[in-house]
Design a protein around this motif. Sequence first.
Motif, PDB file in Angstrom:
ATOM      1  N   ASP A  58       0.848  -1.191   0.000  1.00 20.77           N
ATOM      2  CA  ASP A  58       0.000   0.000   0.000  1.00 20.77           C
ATOM      3  C   ASP A  58       0.884   1.243   0.000  1.00 20.77           C
ATOM      4  O   ASP A  58       1.498   1.593   1.011  1.00 20.77           O
ATOM      5  N   PHE A  59       0.942   1.945  -1.111  1.00 20.86           N
ATOM      6  CA  PHE A  59       1.805   3.121  -1.244  1.00 20.86           C
ATOM      7  C   PHE A  59       1.307   4.301  -0.406  1.00 20.86           C
ATOM      8  O   PHE A  59       2.058   5.215  -0.117  1.00 20.86           O
ATOM      9  N   MET A  60       0.023   4.295  -0.065  1.00 18.24           N
ATOM     10  CA  MET A  60      -0.535   5.426   0.681  1.00 18.24           C
ATOM     11  C   MET A  60      -0.438   5.248   2.194  1.00 18.24           C
ATOM     12  O   MET A  60      -0.708   6.172   2.946  1.00 18.24           O
ATOM     13  N   TYR A  61      -0.037   4.102   2.644  1.00 24.56           N
ATOM     14  CA  TYR A  61      -0.095   3.770   4.068  1.00 24.56           C
ATOM     15  C   TYR A  61       0.976   4.522   4.872  1.00 24.56           C
ATOM     16  O   TYR A  61       2.154   4.509   4.530  1.00 24.56           O
ATOM     17  N   ALA A  62       0.548   5.158   5.974  1.00 26.97           N
ATOM     18  CA  ALA A  62       1.470   5.801   6.914  1.00 26.97           C
ATOM     19  C   ALA A  62       1.452   4.993   8.211  1.00 26.97           C
ATOM     20  O   ALA A  62       0.431   4.967   8.900  1.00 26.97           O
ATOM     21  N   PRO A  63       2.540   4.301   8.545  1.00 27.24           N
ATOM     22  CA  PRO A  63       2.545   3.468   9.760  1.00 27.24           C
ATOM     23  C   PRO A  63       2.267   4.300  11.009  1.00 27.24           C
ATOM     24  O   PRO A  63       2.906   5.322  11.232  1.00 27.24           O
ATOM     25  N   GLN A  64       1.295   3.866  11.817  1.00 31.53           N
ATOM     26  CA  GLN A  64       0.949   4.551  13.059  1.00 31.53           C
ATOM     27  C   GLN A  64       0.646   3.504  14.125  1.00 31.53           C
ATOM     28  O   GLN A  64      -0.045   2.526  13.862  1.00 31.53           O
ATOM     29  N   GLY A  65       1.170   3.716  15.353  1.00 28.29           N
ATOM     30  CA  GLY A  65       0.868   2.814  16.454  1.00 28.29           C
ATOM     31  C   GLY A  65      -0.506   3.056  17.029  1.00 28.29           C
ATOM     32  O   GLY A  65      -1.050   2.220  17.759  1.00 28.29           O
ATOM     33  N   ALA A  66      -1.079   4.230  16.710  1.00 29.07           N
ATOM     34  CA  ALA A  66      -2.419   4.572  17.191  1.00 29.07           C
ATOM     35  C   ALA A  66      -3.085   5.444  16.142  1.00 29.07           C
ATOM     36  O   ALA A  66      -2.435   5.961  15.239  1.00 29.07           O
ATOM     37  N   GLY A  67      -4.365   5.629  16.277  1.00 31.01           N
ATOM     38  CA  GLY A  67      -5.077   6.457  15.317  1.00 31.01           C
ATOM     39  C   GLY A  67      -5.607   5.644  14.157  1.00 31.01           C
ATOM     40  O   GLY A  67      -5.396   4.436  14.073  1.00 31.01           O
ATOM     41  N   GLN A  68      -6.278   6.333  13.251  1.00 30.62           N
ATOM     42  CA  GLN A  68      -6.922   5.655  12.132  1.00 30.62           C
ATOM     43  C   GLN A  68      -6.371   6.181  10.802  1.00 30.62           C
ATOM     44  O   GLN A  68      -5.618   7.144  10.765  1.00 30.62           O
ATOM     45  N   ARG A  69      -6.786   5.526   9.761  1.00 29.85           N
ATOM     46  CA  ARG A  69      -6.462   6.025   8.424  1.00 29.85           C
ATOM     47  C   ARG A  69      -7.548   7.032   8.044  1.00 29.85           C
ATOM     48  O   ARG A  69      -8.497   6.728   7.332  1.00 29.85           O
ATOM     49  N   LYS A  70      -7.393   8.247   8.530  1.00 30.16           N
ATOM     50  CA  LYS A  70      -8.480   9.222   8.473  1.00 30.16           C
ATOM     51  C   LYS A  70      -8.301  10.271   7.383  1.00 30.16           C
ATOM     52  O   LYS A  70      -9.256  10.687   6.745  1.00 30.16           O
ATOM     53  N   TYR A  71      -7.073  10.750   7.198  1.00 29.43           N
ATOM     54  CA  TYR A  71      -6.827  11.866   6.274  1.00 29.43           C
ATOM     55  C   TYR A  71      -5.875  11.455   5.147  1.00 29.43           C
ATOM     56  O   TYR A  71      -5.027  10.580   5.327  1.00 29.43           O
ATOM     57  N   ARG A  72      -6.039  12.136   4.030  1.00 30.06           N
ATOM     58  CA  ARG A  72      -5.042  12.056   2.951  1.00 30.06           C
ATOM     59  C   ARG A  72      -4.383  13.433   2.849  1.00 30.06           C
ATOM     60  O   ARG A  72      -5.086  14.445   2.686  1.00 30.06           O
ATOM     61  N   VAL A  73      -3.080  13.464   2.952  1.00 30.08           N
ATOM     62  CA  VAL A  73      -2.318  14.711   2.817  1.00 30.08           C
ATOM     63  C   VAL A  73      -1.573  14.682   1.486  1.00 30.08           C
ATOM     64  O   VAL A  73      -0.813  13.741   1.216  1.00 30.08           O
ATOM     65  N   THR A  74      -1.816  15.689   0.669  1.00 33.82           N
ATOM     66  CA  THR A  74      -1.180  15.800  -0.641  1.00 33.82           C
ATOM     67  C   THR A  74      -0.263  17.017  -0.643  1.00 33.82           C
ATOM     68  O   THR A  74      -0.676  18.099  -0.210  1.00 33.82           O
TER      69      THR A  74
END
Length: 401
Positions: A58-74
């Motif tokens: 997944d090229f869009m994935y930002a690894p996070q120990g907490a939180g959700q996949r909520k925003y896309r930053v361009t």
Amino acid sequence: MMLLQKKLRRRLPLIILLIFITLPVSGCWDRKEIENRGYVLGIAIDHAMTGNDKGENDFMYAPQGAGQRKYRVTVELPKFRKKEGSKEISSAEQHLIWAAEGESMFAIIRAINTKVYFGMFFEDIQILIFSEAVAREGIGDIIDFFLRDAEVRRRVKLFVTPDRAEDILKTKLQVEEVNSMFIAKLTQNVNKSPYFAGKAVIGEISKAIRNKRSFVMPLVMVEDKEVKITRAAVFDRRQKMVGELDEFEVNGAKLLKRELKQGVIVVPHPADAEKIATFELYEADIKVKPHLEGGKLRFSLDAKFVGTLGENQNAGQDALDPAFTKAVEQAVAAEYARLVDKSYNKQQALRVEVCGLGKLVYNQYPDYWKIIKERWEEEIFPQTPLDTNITVNIRRPVLKR
């Protein structure tokens, strides 16, 4: 020992001289070549796209120990390259676009760094755009990263767009300029065309958030390779977008804020209702005062405008006729009063106050303000009347016709 001290004293001036000589010729300690630095000029923040999870790749994935996949930053960066003679470079070739998704702005930016070798550099950011969907949920948590980051300057301009914010950066405009730079420059026309909210920079917005004040940001939209700044997105004290001011309400709000300096007003022609007359403003004297009488608060607005007759679309009308001039002045004054009332009533309906009227009350009646400040926008302001008195003087009709 005495001999050693004597030698040191003799050589001390030489040592000091060498230190001063080496200081100006030393290199910059944090020097970085331009091709190894990612100059971010614009950032767009949307909700994450659903259904695009591609597992391990997944090229869009930002690894996070907490939180959700909520925003896309361009992010938008300029594309540096050698000029190829006289060959023209289209807008699409002027910029580079990258994006990632997560909830932490910091983690998302670092995720972008897994796709580009140069580090993101924020000192030259021009604009930050929120989609309306994100803005209506609240921007207070998002903006925290940009306030903390030492590279982000306080002059970054903020916008809201009704659709996807990333589309503003990705769209190929008909101008040969990076989209973020072009949009930032458009705000220079805010005085000539006062139909969009003034420059909402991150430094001023952070003050409003800190002081729990409502605020506005201009809307930006794109269509058919053109970008337009218009209207105003209204945010309440919770940093959530709660509505909009249209072009006329924005104009009225600037009058209430004592910021209206230029612009044009179009009114029906006094001699022919099917024709129009246009007034160009070039001098304004605006006074807004609070009055506390018998425990009841009200505001008064007194304004004097001076300008020219910009258009007289009735060829048979003598523009030098005093009766005609007076009729146009009265029509323009009535139109300005309508804009003020329209904007004031809209803010009362939304229960937000974005014109600094609360500060006027604080300055004039500090003891009274202590009592009502927590109820200002929700209870007091919506019940406070406004008296408007506007006069207009057409100083130069320019032409006789």
